[in-house]
Design a protein around this motif. Structure first.
Motif, PDB file in Angstrom:
ATOM      1  N   MET A 249      -4.661 -22.688   9.242  1.00 42.80           N
ATOM      2  CA  MET A 249      -3.327 -23.058   9.733  1.00 42.80           C
ATOM      3  C   MET A 249      -2.369 -23.281   8.565  1.00 42.80           C
ATOM      4  SD  MET A 249      -2.088 -23.269  12.647  1.00 42.80           S
ATOM      5  CE  MET A 249      -0.717 -23.845  13.555  1.00 42.80           C
ATOM      6  N   LYS A 250      -2.914 -23.838   7.473  1.00 49.59           N
ATOM      7  CA  LYS A 250      -2.075 -24.084   6.309  1.00 49.59           C
ATOM      8  C   LYS A 250      -1.543 -22.762   5.731  1.00 49.59           C
ATOM      9  CE  LYS A 250      -2.172 -26.984   2.213  1.00 49.59           C
ATOM     10  NZ  LYS A 250      -3.010 -27.759   1.309  1.00 49.59           N
ATOM     11  N   ASN A 251      -2.364 -21.720   5.760  1.00 46.79           N
ATOM     12  CA  ASN A 251      -1.924 -20.414   5.264  1.00 46.79           C
ATOM     13  C   ASN A 251      -0.796 -19.848   6.114  1.00 46.79           C
ATOM     14  OD1 ASN A 251      -3.754 -20.410   3.185  1.00 46.79           O
ATOM     15  ND2 ASN A 251      -5.315 -19.306   4.342  1.00 46.79           N
TER      16      ASN A 251
ATOM     17  N   TYR B  54       1.612 -21.534   7.583  1.00 50.30           N
ATOM     18  CA  TYR B  54       2.869 -22.171   7.167  1.00 50.30           C
ATOM     19  C   TYR B  54       3.345 -21.621   5.832  1.00 50.30           C
ATOM     20  CZ  TYR B  54       2.284 -25.432  11.004  1.00 50.30           C
ATOM     21  OH  TYR B  54       2.163 -25.967  12.253  1.00 50.30           O
ATOM     22  N   TRP B  55       2.434 -21.366   4.908  1.00 49.17           N
ATOM     23  CA  TRP B  55       2.827 -20.774   3.624  1.00 49.17           C
ATOM     24  C   TRP B  55       3.404 -19.384   3.834  1.00 49.17           C
ATOM     25  CZ3 TRP B  55       4.247 -22.960  -0.497  1.00 49.17           C
ATOM     26  CH2 TRP B  55       3.683 -24.145  -0.920  1.00 49.17           C
TER      27      TRP B  55
END
Length: 42
Positions: free
Chosen positions: A1-3, A5-6
């Motif tokens: 999920m963090k990827n 947003y990036w």
């Protein structure tokens, strides 16, 4: 999920830089954005 947003952050920054420095891209971005908004409004 963090990827995810990036990816969104990078896509927005690249779009802003393209609109500022590449002639003609602003029209393409505007048409694409309006197309997405038109689909979302339906």
């Amino acid at each position: 999920m963090k990827n995810f947003y990036w990816f969104i952050v990078i896509a927005v920054v690249v779009t802003i830089l393209a609109v500022l420095f590449v002639p003609g891209v602003d029209d393409f971005v505007e048409q694409t954005f309006q197309g997405y908004l038109g689909r979302a409004a339906r």
